[in-house]
Design an enzyme around this catalytic site. Structure first.
Site, PDB file in Angstrom:
ATOM      1  N   CYS A  33       0.824  -1.217   0.000  1.00  0.00           N
ATOM      2  CA  CYS A  33       0.000   0.000   0.000  1.00  0.00           C
ATOM      3  C   CYS A  33       0.855   1.262   0.000  1.00  0.00           C
ATOM      4  O   CYS A  33       0.322   2.364  -0.122  1.00  0.00           O
ATOM      5  CB  CYS A  33      -0.915   0.026   1.209  1.00  0.00           C
ATOM      6  SG  CYS A  33      -1.897  -1.456   1.378  1.00  0.00           S
ATOM      7  N   ASP A  35       2.801   2.367   2.552  1.00  0.00           N
ATOM      8  CA  ASP A  35       2.941   2.980   3.877  1.00  0.00           C
ATOM      9  C   ASP A  35       3.283   1.911   4.913  1.00  0.00           C
ATOM     10  O   ASP A  35       2.498   0.985   5.094  1.00  0.00           O
ATOM     11  CB  ASP A  35       1.583   3.545   4.356  1.00  0.00           C
ATOM     12  CG  ASP A  35       1.245   4.885   3.747  1.00  0.00           C
ATOM     13  OD1 ASP A  35       2.161   5.693   3.586  1.00  0.00           O
ATOM     14  OD2 ASP A  35       0.051   5.104   3.463  1.00  0.00           O
ATOM     15  N   CYS A  58       4.883   8.343   2.195  1.00  0.00           N
ATOM     16  CA  CYS A  58       4.893   9.665   1.580  1.00  0.00           C
ATOM     17  C   CYS A  58       5.161  10.748   2.624  1.00  0.00           C
ATOM     18  O   CYS A  58       5.390  10.460   3.797  1.00  0.00           O
ATOM     19  CB  CYS A  58       3.547   9.909   0.920  1.00  0.00           C
ATOM     20  SG  CYS A  58       2.187   9.937   2.096  1.00  0.00           S
ATOM     21  N   CYS A 102      -3.091   8.394   6.417  1.00  0.00           N
ATOM     22  CA  CYS A 102      -1.760   8.377   7.034  1.00  0.00           C
ATOM     23  C   CYS A 102      -1.865   8.639   8.535  1.00  0.00           C
ATOM     24  O   CYS A 102      -1.131   8.056   9.326  1.00  0.00           O
ATOM     25  CB  CYS A 102      -0.854   9.434   6.401  1.00  0.00           C
ATOM     26  SG  CYS A 102      -0.512   9.113   4.672  1.00  0.00           S
TER      27      CYS A 102
END
Lengths: 128, 389
Positions: A33, A35, A58, A102
């Site tokens: 994914c 992350d 990110c 996130c």
């Protein structure tokens, strides 16, 4: 698209790295994914003395990891468990809508690390 | 600022700006008007059409002005498919097309057409054998891009278009990344339609063109006046069209020399990155590629975080990572090439152009390697490849 605060934490992330002999470790997310967050905690007398992280992801993933560790340092376990993803996002001056996941990951990392600590405590108590 | 995102857009060439300026002010006529002012504007857009036709060895009447690459692609695909739908309902394209093509096909699927999306190999190439095999008696139309915007890989368009021709299939190519950069000779290249966008070749944003071979029928998608021989309604965007013609002329004249110069810079950049950064992959390096494009996959780090750090250092690039697109999926092009998600998330595209220098490439190699090292320190993965731990 990112707030100044997000960019600042991304640029100079706090608490990067591992803790030697941590009292709790939480790993959440999945490289598929894009992350992955690993959170390391040092806990003494129910208080989080130190928190560090390693993150693949990110700008928002790195910034929320940094902010999450800042928010829980010095807090009791109960206080840290009540840190929500919204609190992390708000402390960063907000996140773009498609980056809110996130902050969810950051909340999950805190919880996973504390749960790991609590499990280790239970095991320790069981043996003792 | 070091600009390495020319595949996204390019600045207007100063000569292009100079050519356009009078048409915003004193030469403001509507090309449809019969008076002197109108005819002056009409003459200017027809001269641009003639210049564009010369650059690609086409006839003037085969050029339709559009608002850009997206409209050209929409018009080509939808316009032809709707004109020929009585002959069949099967269409062929590839998995790596730009969304301005892919999403038109997806919409057509909902309208009852069957679409085959051809795969590519790891080097980013469509196999003409696969194309041949996908053809059925129902196939009426195919669209395969000339060069991919992310990888720069140049598809075997001549061979694909020839196969289409043998089977009586109308063939379109999205040449948005190649117009001005590669020689295009439509006297020899058997494609029926070709899309281009001015702002990719130092022209203005908001204009482009569609080449339609004489004899190919097309249903207009924008209905209005009899502009563009009834194939595209709307008053022509005179200044931008004039600028586009000038831009394509300049690019065509300077093409060979510019490609050599830019390729030397790109090759230097790639060698530098390969020497300085462990565990990187350059996509499509063994395929024919645009001389200006380099798509780099960096293991253990994510694309957007590299892009942002490069931006902090004044370097503009793109990334095909999920986090730059607003979706959670990484680049469909990298997935089609067979790269796993975790590697596809770590892409950075450098695309060079007219105003890049060797000094800039040296700076980029230096900055990029330190950024990757910094992010690998933060990452839980790949610690073993960091040298200065």
């Amino acid at each position: 698209m990112y707030s100044e605060k997000v960019l600042e934490h991304f640029r100079n992330p706090r608490n990067v790295g591992k803790i030697e002999n941590p009292d709790g470790v939480g790993k959440v997310g999945n490289p598929v994914c894009g992350d992955v967050m690993v959170m390391y905690l040092k806990i003494k007398d129910n208080v989080i003395e130190d928190a560090k992280f390693e993150t693949f992801g990110c700008g928002a993933a790195i910034a929320t990891s940094s902010m999450a560790t800042e928010l829980i340092k010095g807090k009791t376990i109960e206080e840290a468990l009540s840190v929500t993803n919204k609190a992390v996002a708000e402390a960063l001056g907000g996140l773009p809508p498609h980056k809110m996941h996130c902050s969810v990951l950051a909340e999950e990392a805190i919880q996973a690390a504390i749960n790991d600590y609590l499990q280790r405590q239970n095991h320790g108590n069981g043996k003792a | 600022m070091i600009y390495l995102d020319y595949n996204a857009t390019s600045p207007c060439h100063p000569k292009v700006i100079e050519t356009m300026l009078p048409f915003f002010g004193e030469k403001f006529g509507n090309p449809s008007s019969l008076h002197t002012m109108g005819q002056e504007a009409k003459k200017a857009i027809e001269e641009s059409r003639a210049a564009i036709a010369r650059c690609i060895s086409a006839r003037e009447e085969e050029i339709i002005f559009t608002s850009g690459g997206t409209e050209a692609n929409n018009l080509a695909i939808r316009g032809v498919v709707k004109a020929y739908q009585k002959k069949g309902n099967h269409l062929i394209t590839s998995q790596i097309e730009h969304h301005a093509v892919l999403n038109v096909f997806k919409a057509l699927e909902k309208e009852g057409f069957t679409v085959t999306y051809l795969p590519v190999n790891q080097e980013g190439l469509v196999d003409p054998g696969d194309f041949q095999k996908a053809i059925t008696p129902q196939t009426i139309f195919a669209s395969i891009m000339h060069a991919n915007n992310e990888t720069g890989v140049i598809q075997p368009i001549e061979e694909l278009a020839s196969i289409a021709k043998e089977h009586g299939i109308i063939f379109h190519t999205d040449a948005v990344q190649t117009a001005g950069k590669l020689p295009i000779d439509l006297g020899k290249l058997p494609v029926d339609l070709l899309s281009a966008s001015a702002h990719k070749f130092y022209g203005p944003k908001g204009t482009g063109f569609l080449y339609v071979r004489k004899g190919v029928r097309l249903i207009p998608q924008l209905l209005g006046g009899a502009h563009e021989r009834g194939r595209r309604g709307g008053t022509e965007n005179v200044p931008l069209i004039v600028g586009m013609g000038k831009a394509l002329e300049i690019c065509t004249q300077e093409q060979e020399e510019e490609n050599q110069r830019i390729q030397a810079l790109r090759d230097f950049l790639e060698s530098g990155i390969l020497a300085e950064v462990p565990e990187v992959i350059i996509v499509g390096r063994r395929s024919p590629r645009l001389s200006n494009t380099s798509l780099v996959l960096v293991r253990y780090v994510e694309g957007e975080s590299m892009l942002l750090n490069l931006d902090f250092a004044g370097i503009c690039v793109s990334s095909g990572s999920a986090c730059t697109s607003g979706s959670l999926e990484p680049s469909h092009v990298l997935l089609a090439c067979g790269y796993p998600h975790e590697i596809a998330h770590g892409s950075v595209r450098f695309s060079l152009g007219k105003w890049n220098t060797m000094e800039e490439m040296k700076e980029v190699v230096r900055v990029f390697s330190s950024i990757v090292e910094k992010l690998r320190h933060i990452s839980p993965f790949g610690k073993e490849v960091i040298r200065n731990v």
